[in-house]
Design a protein around this motif. Sequence first.
Motif, mmCIF file in Angstrom:
data_model
loop_
_atom_site.group_PDB
_atom_site.id
_atom_site.type_symbol
_atom_site.label_atom_id
_atom_site.label_comp_id
_atom_site.label_asym_id
_atom_site.label_seq_id
_atom_site.Cartn_x
_atom_site.Cartn_y
_atom_site.Cartn_z
ATOM 1 N N ARG A 1 31.449 40.817 35.638
ATOM 2 C CA ARG A 1 32.694 41.313 36.204
ATOM 3 C C ARG A 1 32.485 41.749 37.649
ATOM 4 N NH1 ARG A 1 32.675 42.245 31.001
ATOM 5 N NH2 ARG A 1 31.507 44.174 31.013
ATOM 6 N N SER A 2 33.430 41.375 38.485
ATOM 7 C CA SER A 2 33.352 41.698 39.902
ATOM 8 C C SER A 2 33.594 43.187 40.117
ATOM 9 C CB SER A 2 34.383 40.880 40.684
ATOM 10 O OG SER A 2 35.677 41.187 40.217
ATOM 11 N N LEU B 1 40.312 36.830 41.984
ATOM 12 C CA LEU B 1 40.516 37.093 40.568
ATOM 13 C C LEU B 1 41.289 35.927 39.958
ATOM 14 C CD1 LEU B 1 41.581 40.838 40.077
ATOM 15 C CD2 LEU B 1 39.655 39.680 38.997
ATOM 16 N N LYS B 2 40.733 35.328 38.928
ATOM 17 C CA LYS B 2 41.412 34.257 38.212
ATOM 18 C C LYS B 2 41.967 34.835 36.915
ATOM 19 C CE LYS B 2 37.869 31.385 38.455
ATOM 20 N NZ LYS B 2 37.061 30.150 38.301
ATOM 21 N N TYR C 1 39.086 39.970 28.097
ATOM 22 C CA TYR C 1 38.025 39.412 28.941
ATOM 23 C C TYR C 1 36.845 39.012 28.069
ATOM 24 C CZ TYR C 1 36.276 44.222 28.485
ATOM 25 O OH TYR C 1 35.860 45.431 27.985
ATOM 26 N N HIS D 1 34.737 30.472 30.288
ATOM 27 C CA HIS D 1 34.474 31.068 31.603
ATOM 28 C C HIS D 1 35.312 30.427 32.702
ATOM 29 C CE1 HIS D 1 30.911 33.462 30.332
ATOM 30 N NE2 HIS D 1 30.818 32.501 29.429
ATOM 31 N N ASP E 1 38.802 34.945 34.756
ATOM 32 C CA ASP E 1 38.160 36.262 34.666
ATOM 33 C C ASP E 1 38.829 37.147 33.626
ATOM 34 O OD1 ASP E 1 36.342 35.954 37.009
ATOM 35 O OD2 ASP E 1 38.221 35.855 38.123
ATOM 36 N N PHE F 1 37.182 44.344 39.350
ATOM 37 C CA PHE F 1 37.696 44.115 37.993
ATOM 38 C C PHE F 1 38.321 45.395 37.447
ATOM 39 C CE2 PHE F 1 37.207 44.217 33.403
ATOM 40 C CZ PHE F 1 37.553 42.938 32.984
ATOM 41 N N ARG G 1 30.862 37.515 30.616
ATOM 42 C CA ARG G 1 31.150 37.120 31.990
ATOM 43 C C ARG G 1 30.886 38.297 32.932
ATOM 44 N NH1 ARG G 1 34.028 32.907 34.323
ATOM 45 N NH2 ARG G 1 35.055 33.333 36.306
ATOM 46 N N VAL H 1 30.178 35.306 42.151
ATOM 47 C CA VAL H 1 29.645 36.665 42.009
ATOM 48 C C VAL H 1 28.643 36.977 43.118
ATOM 49 C CG1 VAL H 1 28.207 38.147 40.561
ATOM 50 C CG2 VAL H 1 30.059 36.822 39.529
ATOM 51 N N GLU I 1 31.144 30.482 38.570
ATOM 52 C CA GLU I 1 31.139 31.935 38.425
ATOM 53 C C GLU I 1 29.936 32.548 39.126
ATOM 54 O OE1 GLU I 1 30.497 35.342 34.990
ATOM 55 O OE2 GLU I 1 30.841 33.265 34.410
#
Length: 299
Positions: free
Chosen positions: A281-282, A95-96, A275, A141, A144, A285, A279, A83, A79
Amino acid sequence: MNWNLIKLQIIELIDKHKRITTVADELGLKQPTVSFHMKNMEQELGVGLFYSKAGKVHLTDAGQSLNHYAKKINALAQEAERVVKEFDERGSGHLKIGASYVPGTYVLPSILSAFSKRYPHISISLTVRTSPIIQEMLLNHEIDIGVMSAEPFQWAPLIGETLCEDELVFFFSPDHRLARYETLYPEFLKDVPFILHGQESTTRTMTLKWAKNLGIELRPVMEMDSLEAIKQAVLTGDSVSVISKIAIAKEIEHKELVYHVIPHNPFKRYIYFTYNEDRIRSSFFGNFFDYLRDSVRTY
Protein backbone atom coordinates in the motif's frame (compact mmCIF):
# COMPACT_ATOMS: atom_id res chain seq x y z
CA MET A 1 12.99 -21.21 -20.09
CA ASN A 2 14.44 -17.71 -20.16
CA TRP A 3 11.35 -15.62 -19.46
CA ASN A 4 11.23 -11.84 -19.72
CA LEU A 5 8.40 -9.37 -19.21
CA ILE A 6 8.15 -8.51 -22.90
CA LYS A 7 7.06 -12.06 -23.72
CA LEU A 8 4.44 -12.04 -20.97
CA GLN A 9 3.18 -8.64 -22.10
CA ILE A 10 2.85 -9.97 -25.66
CA ILE A 11 0.74 -12.89 -24.40
CA GLU A 12 -1.61 -10.58 -22.53
CA LEU A 13 -1.87 -8.03 -25.36
CA ILE A 14 -2.47 -10.66 -28.05
CA ASP A 15 -5.42 -11.87 -26.02
CA LYS A 16 -6.68 -8.28 -25.71
CA HIS A 17 -6.15 -6.95 -29.25
CA LYS A 18 -5.91 -10.09 -31.46
CA ARG A 19 -3.53 -8.25 -33.83
CA ILE A 20 0.27 -8.33 -33.91
CA THR A 21 0.52 -4.81 -35.35
CA THR A 22 -1.51 -3.35 -32.45
CA VAL A 23 0.60 -5.22 -29.90
CA ALA A 24 3.81 -3.98 -31.55
CA ASP A 25 2.56 -0.37 -31.50
CA GLU A 26 1.57 -0.56 -27.83
CA LEU A 27 4.95 -2.01 -26.80
CA GLY A 28 6.97 0.27 -29.09
CA LEU A 29 8.39 -2.71 -31.00
CA LYS A 30 8.56 -3.67 -34.65
CA GLN A 31 6.12 -6.31 -35.87
CA PRO A 32 8.86 -8.85 -36.77
CA THR A 33 10.19 -8.55 -33.20
CA VAL A 34 6.81 -9.46 -31.75
CA SER A 35 6.48 -12.39 -34.18
CA PHE A 36 9.96 -13.59 -33.20
CA HIS A 37 9.08 -13.60 -29.50
CA MET A 38 5.84 -15.49 -30.21
CA LYS A 39 7.64 -18.20 -32.18
CA ASN A 40 10.42 -18.35 -29.60
CA MET A 41 7.93 -18.99 -26.78
CA GLU A 42 6.30 -21.83 -28.70
CA GLN A 43 9.67 -23.41 -29.52
CA GLU A 44 10.91 -23.23 -25.94
CA LEU A 45 7.68 -24.60 -24.48
CA GLY A 46 7.14 -27.14 -27.21
CA VAL A 47 3.43 -26.33 -27.51
CA GLY A 48 1.32 -24.08 -29.70
CA LEU A 49 0.25 -20.86 -28.02
CA PHE A 50 -1.31 -18.97 -30.93
CA TYR A 51 -3.50 -19.61 -33.96
CA SER A 52 -4.88 -17.37 -36.69
CA LYS A 53 -8.54 -17.12 -37.66
CA ALA A 54 -10.33 -14.56 -39.85
CA GLY A 55 -7.30 -12.29 -39.91
CA LYS A 56 -6.90 -12.23 -36.13
CA VAL A 57 -4.51 -13.98 -33.74
CA HIS A 58 -5.99 -15.96 -30.86
CA LEU A 59 -4.58 -17.87 -27.89
CA THR A 60 -4.86 -21.65 -27.81
CA ASP A 61 -5.97 -23.38 -24.62
CA ALA A 62 -2.30 -23.60 -23.64
CA GLY A 63 -1.90 -19.92 -24.45
CA GLN A 64 -4.90 -19.03 -22.28
CA SER A 65 -3.38 -21.00 -19.40
CA LEU A 66 -0.16 -19.03 -19.79
CA ASN A 67 -2.10 -15.77 -20.04
CA HIS A 68 -3.67 -16.47 -16.63
CA TYR A 69 -0.22 -16.18 -15.05
CA ALA A 70 1.06 -13.52 -17.46
CA LYS A 71 -1.63 -11.07 -16.31
CA LYS A 72 -0.73 -11.62 -12.67
CA ILE A 73 3.01 -11.23 -13.27
CA ASN A 74 2.55 -8.13 -15.44
CA ALA A 75 0.33 -6.52 -12.81
CA LEU A 76 2.85 -7.28 -10.05
CA ALA A 77 5.68 -5.82 -12.16
CA GLN A 78 3.70 -2.62 -12.70
CA GLU A 79 2.90 -2.45 -8.99
CA ALA A 80 6.57 -2.88 -8.05
CA GLU A 81 7.62 -0.08 -10.40
CA ARG A 82 4.91 2.22 -9.08
CA VAL A 83 5.73 1.62 -5.40
CA VAL A 84 9.46 2.20 -5.88
CA LYS A 85 8.93 5.41 -7.84
CA GLU A 86 6.66 6.86 -5.16
CA PHE A 87 9.58 6.96 -2.71
CA ASP A 88 11.17 9.69 -4.83
CA GLU A 89 8.14 11.72 -5.87
CA ARG A 90 7.35 13.57 -2.62
CA GLY A 91 3.77 12.57 -2.05
CA SER A 92 2.75 12.23 -5.67
CA GLY A 93 1.42 8.98 -7.02
CA HIS A 94 -1.50 7.17 -8.58
CA LEU A 95 -4.46 5.36 -7.03
CA LYS A 96 -6.26 2.75 -9.11
CA ILE A 97 -9.78 2.29 -7.78
CA GLY A 98 -12.37 -0.24 -8.87
CA ALA A 99 -16.01 0.11 -7.88
CA SER A 100 -19.29 -1.71 -8.40
CA TYR A 101 -22.12 0.23 -10.02
CA VAL A 102 -23.86 1.81 -7.02
CA PRO A 103 -20.81 3.31 -5.30
CA GLY A 104 -19.08 3.92 -8.64
CA THR A 105 -22.02 5.90 -10.02
CA TYR A 106 -23.72 7.53 -7.04
CA VAL A 107 -21.16 7.74 -4.22
CA LEU A 108 -17.59 8.04 -5.47
CA PRO A 109 -17.64 10.77 -8.18
CA SER A 110 -18.21 13.68 -5.79
CA ILE A 111 -15.89 12.17 -3.16
CA LEU A 112 -13.07 11.65 -5.65
CA SER A 113 -13.47 15.18 -6.96
CA ALA A 114 -13.15 16.64 -3.45
CA PHE A 115 -10.24 14.31 -2.60
CA SER A 116 -8.36 15.44 -5.72
CA LYS A 117 -8.69 19.06 -4.69
CA ARG A 118 -7.20 18.28 -1.28
CA TYR A 119 -4.43 16.06 -2.70
CA PRO A 120 -3.68 17.50 -6.17
CA HIS A 121 -0.46 15.47 -6.57
CA ILE A 122 -2.36 12.17 -6.45
CA SER A 123 -3.93 11.07 -9.74
CA ILE A 124 -6.89 8.71 -9.61
CA SER A 125 -8.39 6.27 -12.09
CA LEU A 126 -11.81 4.71 -11.51
CA THR A 127 -13.02 1.48 -13.13
CA VAL A 128 -16.71 0.59 -12.70
CA ARG A 129 -17.64 -3.08 -13.04
CA THR A 130 -19.74 -5.68 -11.19
CA SER A 131 -18.64 -6.71 -7.68
CA PRO A 132 -17.33 -10.16 -8.78
CA ILE A 133 -15.13 -8.50 -11.42
CA ILE A 134 -13.82 -5.96 -8.90
CA GLN A 135 -12.91 -8.84 -6.58
CA GLU A 136 -11.03 -10.57 -9.41
CA MET A 137 -9.17 -7.35 -10.23
CA LEU A 138 -8.09 -7.07 -6.60
CA LEU A 139 -6.89 -10.68 -6.57
CA ASN A 140 -4.92 -10.08 -9.78
CA HIS A 141 -3.30 -6.88 -8.43
CA GLU A 142 -4.90 -4.81 -11.22
CA ILE A 143 -6.27 -2.16 -8.82
CA ASP A 144 -5.26 -0.79 -5.42
CA ILE A 145 -8.69 -0.43 -3.87
CA GLY A 146 -12.17 -1.79 -4.40
CA VAL A 147 -15.35 -0.02 -3.28
CA MET A 148 -18.25 -2.35 -3.82
CA SER A 149 -21.75 -3.32 -2.79
CA ALA A 150 -21.89 -6.94 -1.69
CA GLU A 151 -23.19 -9.36 0.86
CA PRO A 152 -20.77 -10.10 3.71
CA PHE A 153 -17.88 -12.14 2.34
CA GLN A 154 -14.64 -13.81 3.37
CA TRP A 155 -12.24 -14.32 0.50
CA ALA A 156 -8.59 -14.34 1.53
CA PRO A 157 -6.43 -12.44 0.83
CA LEU A 158 -9.11 -9.78 0.33
CA ILE A 159 -9.93 -7.56 3.28
CA GLY A 160 -13.33 -5.87 3.37
CA GLU A 161 -14.07 -3.01 5.78
CA THR A 162 -17.70 -1.87 6.02
CA LEU A 163 -18.40 1.74 5.04
CA CYS A 164 -22.21 1.74 5.25
CA GLU A 165 -25.27 -0.39 4.58
CA ASP A 166 -26.50 -0.45 1.00
CA GLU A 167 -30.22 -1.07 1.48
CA LEU A 168 -32.13 -2.61 -1.39
CA VAL A 169 -35.76 -1.50 -1.85
CA PHE A 170 -38.68 -2.03 -4.21
CA PHE A 171 -39.38 1.13 -6.18
CA PHE A 172 -41.99 2.34 -8.64
CA SER A 173 -43.69 5.42 -10.05
CA PRO A 174 -45.83 7.54 -7.69
CA ASP A 175 -48.76 6.75 -10.02
CA HIS A 176 -48.30 2.99 -9.67
CA ARG A 177 -51.15 1.15 -7.94
CA LEU A 178 -48.70 -0.20 -5.32
CA ALA A 179 -47.88 3.36 -4.22
CA ARG A 180 -51.18 3.63 -2.32
CA TYR A 181 -50.23 0.86 0.11
CA GLU A 182 -48.41 1.73 3.31
CA THR A 183 -47.00 -1.81 3.50
CA LEU A 184 -45.91 -3.89 0.55
CA TYR A 185 -46.77 -7.54 1.00
CA PRO A 186 -44.92 -10.16 -1.11
CA GLU A 187 -48.10 -11.47 -2.73
CA PHE A 188 -48.77 -8.01 -4.20
CA LEU A 189 -45.91 -8.61 -6.64
CA LYS A 190 -47.16 -11.82 -8.23
CA ASP A 191 -48.77 -10.24 -11.31
CA VAL A 192 -46.78 -7.00 -11.48
CA PRO A 193 -44.43 -6.42 -14.49
CA PHE A 194 -40.94 -6.79 -13.03
CA ILE A 195 -37.57 -5.54 -14.33
CA LEU A 196 -34.61 -7.75 -13.49
CA HIS A 197 -31.01 -6.60 -13.29
CA GLY A 198 -28.39 -8.19 -15.57
CA GLN A 199 -27.07 -11.72 -15.17
CA GLU A 200 -23.90 -10.74 -13.24
CA SER A 201 -25.64 -8.33 -10.88
CA THR A 202 -25.57 -9.04 -7.15
CA THR A 203 -28.90 -7.19 -6.89
CA ARG A 204 -30.43 -9.73 -9.27
CA THR A 205 -29.00 -12.62 -7.23
CA MET A 206 -30.41 -11.28 -3.97
CA THR A 207 -33.81 -10.50 -5.55
CA LEU A 208 -34.22 -14.03 -6.89
CA LYS A 209 -33.05 -15.57 -3.61
CA TRP A 210 -35.63 -13.49 -1.74
CA ALA A 211 -38.44 -14.53 -4.11
CA LYS A 212 -37.45 -18.20 -3.94
CA ASN A 213 -37.32 -18.18 -0.13
CA LEU A 214 -40.86 -16.80 0.04
CA GLY A 215 -42.23 -18.90 -2.81
CA ILE A 216 -43.00 -15.79 -4.86
CA GLU A 217 -42.98 -16.13 -8.65
CA LEU A 218 -42.00 -12.78 -10.16
CA ARG A 219 -43.14 -11.80 -13.66
CA PRO A 220 -40.04 -10.45 -15.44
CA VAL A 221 -40.83 -8.38 -18.53
CA MET A 222 -37.37 -6.87 -19.07
CA GLU A 223 -33.75 -7.38 -18.11
CA MET A 224 -31.32 -4.45 -18.00
CA ASP A 225 -27.67 -3.96 -17.05
CA SER A 226 -27.88 -0.20 -16.52
CA LEU A 227 -29.19 1.25 -13.27
CA GLU A 228 -30.17 4.46 -15.05
CA ALA A 229 -32.05 2.51 -17.72
CA ILE A 230 -33.96 0.62 -15.03
CA LYS A 231 -34.85 3.89 -13.31
CA GLN A 232 -36.12 5.43 -16.56
CA ALA A 233 -38.18 2.34 -17.37
CA VAL A 234 -39.82 2.42 -13.94
CA LEU A 235 -40.39 6.20 -14.16
CA THR A 236 -42.23 5.97 -17.45
CA GLY A 237 -44.05 2.65 -17.08
CA ASP A 238 -46.00 0.42 -14.74
CA SER A 239 -43.07 -1.85 -13.86
CA VAL A 240 -41.45 -2.48 -10.50
CA SER A 241 -37.83 -3.29 -9.73
CA VAL A 242 -35.33 -3.54 -6.90
CA ILE A 243 -32.58 -0.99 -6.50
CA SER A 244 -30.21 0.48 -3.94
CA LYS A 245 -31.90 3.24 -1.97
CA ILE A 246 -28.76 5.31 -2.53
CA ALA A 247 -29.29 5.15 -6.30
CA ILE A 248 -32.73 6.80 -6.13
CA ALA A 249 -32.11 9.30 -3.32
CA LYS A 250 -32.58 12.35 -5.58
CA GLU A 251 -35.73 10.95 -7.22
CA ILE A 252 -37.21 10.20 -3.79
CA GLU A 253 -36.40 13.73 -2.61
CA HIS A 254 -38.09 15.22 -5.69
CA LYS A 255 -41.03 12.78 -5.32
CA GLU A 256 -40.41 11.33 -8.78
CA LEU A 257 -40.19 7.80 -7.38
CA VAL A 258 -41.49 6.03 -4.30
CA TYR A 259 -40.14 2.96 -2.54
CA HIS A 260 -41.04 0.29 -0.03
CA VAL A 261 -38.74 -1.81 2.09
CA ILE A 262 -38.39 -5.41 0.98
CA PRO A 263 -40.64 -7.45 3.30
CA HIS A 264 -39.21 -10.45 5.14
CA ASN A 265 -35.77 -9.82 3.67
CA PRO A 266 -33.01 -11.68 5.57
CA PHE A 267 -30.26 -10.52 3.21
CA LYS A 268 -28.02 -7.60 4.07
CA ARG A 269 -25.80 -5.77 1.63
CA TYR A 270 -23.06 -3.30 2.48
CA ILE A 271 -20.65 -0.99 0.71
CA TYR A 272 -17.14 -2.20 1.45
CA PHE A 273 -13.74 -0.63 1.20
CA THR A 274 -11.78 -3.62 -0.08
CA TYR A 275 -8.11 -4.31 -0.71
CA ASN A 276 -5.67 -7.15 -1.19
CA GLU A 277 -3.59 -7.63 1.95
CA ASP A 278 -0.71 -8.93 -0.22
CA ARG A 279 -0.52 -5.71 -2.21
CA ILE A 280 1.97 -3.07 -1.02
CA ARG A 281 0.00 0.00 0.00
CA SER A 282 1.22 3.45 -0.94
CA SER A 283 1.81 6.20 1.59
CA PHE A 284 -1.51 7.89 0.71
CA PHE A 285 -3.61 4.71 0.90
CA GLY A 286 -4.58 5.52 4.49
CA ASN A 287 -5.38 9.13 3.60
CA PHE A 288 -7.88 8.03 1.00
CA PHE A 289 -9.47 5.43 3.28
CA ASP A 290 -9.94 7.99 6.08
CA TYR A 291 -11.38 10.55 3.68
CA LEU A 292 -13.75 8.01 2.13
CA ARG A 293 -14.90 6.69 5.50
CA ASP A 294 -15.68 10.21 6.75
CA SER A 295 -17.48 11.12 3.52
CA VAL A 296 -19.88 8.16 3.36
CA ARG A 297 -21.22 8.80 6.85
CA THR A 298 -23.81 11.05 5.21
CA TYR A 299 -25.34 8.12 3.27
